[in-house]
Design a protein around this motif. Structure first.
Motif, PDB file in Angstrom:
ATOM      1  N   ARG A   1      52.479  40.567  57.964  1.00  0.00           N
ATOM      2  CA  ARG A   1      51.062  40.616  57.600  1.00  0.00           C
ATOM      3  C   ARG A   1      50.722  39.561  56.548  1.00  0.00           C
ATOM      4  NH1 ARG A   1      49.415  47.072  57.271  1.00  0.00           N
ATOM      5  NH2 ARG A   1      50.602  47.751  59.100  1.00  0.00           N
ATOM      6  N   LEU A   2      51.617  39.354  55.601  1.00  0.00           N
ATOM      7  CA  LEU A   2      51.356  38.351  54.568  1.00  0.00           C
ATOM      8  C   LEU A   2      51.388  36.943  55.153  1.00  0.00           C
ATOM      9  CD1 LEU A   2      53.453  39.853  51.630  1.00  0.00           C
ATOM     10  CD2 LEU A   2      50.955  39.723  51.759  1.00  0.00           C
ATOM     11  N   ARG A   3      52.301  36.702  56.094  1.00  0.00           N
ATOM     12  CA  ARG A   3      52.334  35.393  56.751  1.00  0.00           C
ATOM     13  C   ARG A   3      51.074  35.165  57.570  1.00  0.00           C
ATOM     14  NH1 ARG A   3      58.645  36.427  58.073  1.00  0.00           N
ATOM     15  NH2 ARG A   3      59.503  35.436  56.185  1.00  0.00           N
ATOM     16  N   ASP A   4      50.561  36.232  58.193  1.00  0.00           N
ATOM     17  CA  ASP A   4      49.307  36.117  58.927  1.00  0.00           C
ATOM     18  C   ASP A   4      48.164  35.717  58.005  1.00  0.00           C
ATOM     19  OD1 ASP A   4      50.520  36.743  61.292  1.00  0.00           O
ATOM     20  OD2 ASP A   4      49.786  38.817  61.384  1.00  0.00           O
TER      21      ASP A   4
ATOM     22  N   ALA B   1      49.198  45.027  52.549  1.00  0.00           N
ATOM     23  CA  ALA B   1      49.324  43.570  52.535  1.00  0.00           C
ATOM     24  C   ALA B   1      48.077  42.924  51.938  1.00  0.00           C
ATOM     25  CB  ALA B   1      49.558  43.052  53.951  1.00  0.00           C
ATOM     26  N   ARG B   2      46.919  43.523  52.216  1.00  0.00           N
ATOM     27  CA  ARG B   2      45.670  42.975  51.662  1.00  0.00           C
ATOM     28  C   ARG B   2      45.650  43.144  50.147  1.00  0.00           C
ATOM     29  NH1 ARG B   2      39.455  44.811  53.214  1.00  0.00           N
ATOM     30  NH2 ARG B   2      38.420  43.282  51.877  1.00  0.00           N
TER      31      ARG B   2
ATOM     32  N   ALA C   1      46.060  40.620  44.928  1.00  0.00           N
ATOM     33  CA  ALA C   1      46.651  40.637  43.591  1.00  0.00           C
ATOM     34  C   ALA C   1      47.346  39.317  43.304  1.00  0.00           C
ATOM     35  CB  ALA C   1      47.635  41.789  43.471  1.00  0.00           C
ATOM     36  N   ALA C   2      48.070  38.790  44.307  1.00  0.00           N
ATOM     37  CA  ALA C   2      48.775  37.523  44.125  1.00  0.00           C
ATOM     38  C   ALA C   2      47.815  36.364  43.962  1.00  0.00           C
ATOM     39  CB  ALA C   2      49.696  37.275  45.315  1.00  0.00           C
TER      40      ALA C   2
ATOM     41  N   ALA D   1      38.663  49.393  47.641  1.00  0.00           N
ATOM     42  CA  ALA D   1      38.032  49.344  46.328  1.00  0.00           C
ATOM     43  C   ALA D   1      38.944  48.683  45.306  1.00  0.00           C
ATOM     44  CB  ALA D   1      37.661  50.758  45.868  1.00  0.00           C
ATOM     45  N   VAL D   2      40.252  48.887  45.457  1.00  0.00           N
ATOM     46  CA  VAL D   2      41.208  48.230  44.557  1.00  0.00           C
ATOM     47  C   VAL D   2      41.072  46.724  44.680  1.00  0.00           C
ATOM     48  CG1 VAL D   2      43.661  47.771  44.171  1.00  0.00           C
ATOM     49  CG2 VAL D   2      42.879  50.108  44.495  1.00  0.00           C
ATOM     50  N   VAL D   3      40.976  46.226  45.915  1.00  0.00           N
ATOM     51  CA  VAL D   3      40.840  44.790  46.124  1.00  0.00           C
ATOM     52  C   VAL D   3      39.579  44.271  45.440  1.00  0.00           C
ATOM     53  CG1 VAL D   3      40.469  43.007  47.870  1.00  0.00           C
ATOM     54  CG2 VAL D   3      42.145  44.794  48.270  1.00  0.00           C
ATOM     55  N   ALA D   4      38.455  44.956  45.670  1.00  0.00           N
ATOM     56  CA  ALA D   4      37.207  44.537  45.054  1.00  0.00           C
ATOM     57  C   ALA D   4      37.286  44.572  43.544  1.00  0.00           C
ATOM     58  CB  ALA D   4      36.054  45.419  45.539  1.00  0.00           C
TER      59      ALA D   4
END
Length: 268
Positions: free
Chosen positions: A39-42, A223-224, A229-230, A255-258
């Motif tokens: 997923r991260l490579r995608d 993965a999102r 975060a990265a 919501a964490v991502v936002a």
């Protein structure tokens, strides 16, 4: 160790490198790591995968893996006893952390300078990476994906920034461990198994809940979360603004991502 593989972004520069640390003990830890790496490579990231046991001397690696297999085959009750012991006392976890201390330098050398985050899917890796993070020898976020249904003491280590767990995982009670941020996310299930089976869909339709939305706390792709975060937490990792944002997101990974985006942008 898997060779680093960049994601496909049509020739564009990749957004960074993420190191994933697992272990070839059983299959659950490696399976989650493989799906996360995909997923991260995608998303365009370069992903390095490391087997924690490869960092150990070869005889120790072999002995550890064979002992694990022997316990599960011949003494399964002792597996439960070991986890019970760790739950009742932090001494066993402290001993494990001390035994891994000689491997810290090798682990640090395995993390390239351009790494944006380190992700673990094996609890003992936390006992190796957490001290490096806490001592400032590792300056990027350490995020763990808990492959168990309990956020067990062997997973917990000062220095780990975020613990991703699936419902209905049991989490430490308030005050049981300092600085433990648990975010509930979707399981890391391979594409081959992710599509809903027709029989399950039919069963939901009969119950009248075919259109019901999934629980908010289970709606986020780990993965999102890790990618965001990265990308946005900065070179110093997840700072206090991001920690507060994680705490205010009520377990919804979207919501964490936002919140991470907002908190990071607010500090720039």
């Amino acid at each position: 160790m898997d060779a680093a593989t960049p994601g496909n972004r049509g020739g564009m520069e990749h957004p960074g490198r993420i190191v994933v640390v697992s272990a070839d003990v059983g299959v659950g830890h490696d399976t989650a790591a493989a799906e996360l790496a995909r997923r991260l490579r995608d998303r365009g990231f370069v992903v390095d995968r490391h087997n924690l046991l490869d960092l150990l001397p070869r005889p120790v690696h072999w002995a550890f893996r064979e002992a694990y297999r022997g316990i599960l085959r011949w003494l399964p009750w002792s597996y439960d006893a070991l986890f019970g012991l760790a739950s009742r006392s932090q001494l066993s976890v402290s001993v494990l952390r001390t035994l891994l201390r000689p491997v810290r330098r090798r682990m640090r050398r395995a993390i390239p300078p351009d790494t944006r985050a380190v992700v673990t899917t094996y609890p003992f890796a936390n006992q190796l990476l957490g001290p490096l993070r806490r001592q400032g020898r590792l300056t990027v976020p350490v995020i763990t994906y808990v492959t168990d249904v309990v956020v067990h003491p062997t997973w917990l280590c000062p220095g780990v920034d975020v613990y991703c767990a699936i419902r209905p995982a049991e989490v430490p009670p308030a005050g049981a461990a300092d600085g433990v941020d648990v975010t509930f996310v979707q399981p890391l299930v391979s594409r081959a198994f992710a599509d809903e089976a027709p029989a399950a869909a039919a069963g939901r339709a009969e119950r009248g809940d075919a259109g019901r939305r999934p629980d908010r706390a289970e709606s986020g792709d780990p993965a999102r979360l890790i990618a965001e975060a990265a990308s946005h937490a900065g070179s110093a990792g997840i700072d206090e603004r991001c920690r507060r944002a994680l705490g205010d997101s009520v377990g919804d990974a979207v919501a964490v991502v936002a919140a991470l985006l907002q908190a990071s942008a607010g500090g720039r």
